[in-house]
Design a protein around this motif. Structure first.
Motif, short mmCIF file in Angstrom:
data_model
loop_
_atom_site.label_atom_id
_atom_site.label_comp_id
_atom_site.label_asym_id
_atom_site.label_seq_id
_atom_site.Cartn_x
_atom_site.Cartn_y
_atom_site.Cartn_z
N ALA A 79 4.41 6.25 -5.98
CA ALA A 79 3.16 6.84 -6.48
C ALA A 79 2.26 7.28 -4.75
N ARG A 80 2.13 6.61 -4.26
CA ARG A 80 1.08 7.08 -3.31
C ARG A 80 1.68 8.30 -2.41
N GLN B 199 0.59 -1.28 0.05
CA GLN B 199 0.06 0.14 -0.06
C GLN B 199 0.60 1.13 -0.72
N LEU B 200 2.32 0.66 0.42
CA LEU B 200 2.76 2.01 1.13
C LEU B 200 3.68 2.69 -1.10
N THR B 201 3.36 2.10 -1.91
CA THR B 201 4.11 2.99 -3.14
C THR B 201 5.18 4.04 -3.17
N GLU C 110 1.88 11.72 -3.73
CA GLU C 110 0.68 12.02 -4.11
C GLU C 110 0.21 12.59 -2.44
N VAL C 111 0.37 12.64 -1.24
CA VAL C 111 0.48 12.86 -0.36
C VAL C 111 1.05 14.03 -0.05
N LEU D 285 -2.37 8.36 6.77
CA LEU D 285 -2.54 7.97 5.42
C LEU D 285 -3.43 7.21 5.57
#
Length: 130
Positions: A43-44, A39-41, A47-48, A100
C-alpha cells in the motif's frame, strides 16, 4: 530510531516490461531487512506511484538474500513505446522509491551516510546548505 530516506539504508535496481515496473530494494546491512519489511508495504509503495497511474503493487520477499522485489502495474504510461514522456523506462523510477522516508536505527545506516554520526536530519540539512 531516526527517519532517513530509504537510499541511506538500501539500494535499488529497476527494470520495465511494457507498462509494468519492477524495482528491487536491497538493504546495505542485513539487520535493516526486518524493519524495512514492516515499512515497505504494498500500500505504501502504491501511494508513491499512484500519481503516475499505478493500479497495483505486489511485494515479493527474499529473506535469504535480504531483499524485496516490487512489481508495479500501469505505472509507465503505457510503456516505453507508447508513452509521450521523455523517459518511459522504469530505471529512473527506483529513485522515487529510494526517496521514501523510513525509520531505522542509526547503526543500520551505510557508513558514508551523513546521518551515521550523532546529528539530527535538521543538522545535516543545514550543513548541506552551507
Amino acid at each position: 530510531m531516526i527517519e532517513v530516506p530509504l537510499h541511506e539504508v538500501a539500494h535499488g535496481r529497476a527494470g520495465d516490461k511494457g507498462n509494468r515496473l519492477n524495482i528491487s530494494v536491497i538493504p546495505y546491512k542485513p539487520e535493516a531487512w526486518p524493519l524495512l519489511a514492516e515499512q515497505l508495504t504494498e500500500a505504501r509503495v502504491l501511494e508513491v506511484f499512484r500519481h503516475r497511474g499505478a493500479t497495483a503493487v505486489r511485494r515479493y520477499e527474499m529473506p535469504r538474500i535480504n531483499a524485496f522485489n516490487f512489481v508495479i502495474d500501469d505505472v509507465l504510461e503505457g510503456g516505453v513505446n507508447t508513452a509521450l514522456n521523455l523517459d518511459g523506462h522504469g530505471k529512473t523510477m527506483s529513485f522515487r522509491l529510494l526517496a521514501l522516508p523510513v525509520r531505522v536505527d542509526r547503526t543500520m545506516l551505510a557508513d558514508a551516510s551523513p546521518w551515521a554520526e550523532d546529528t539530527s536530519p535538521g543538522d545535516v540539512a543545514q550543513a548541506q546548505k552551507t
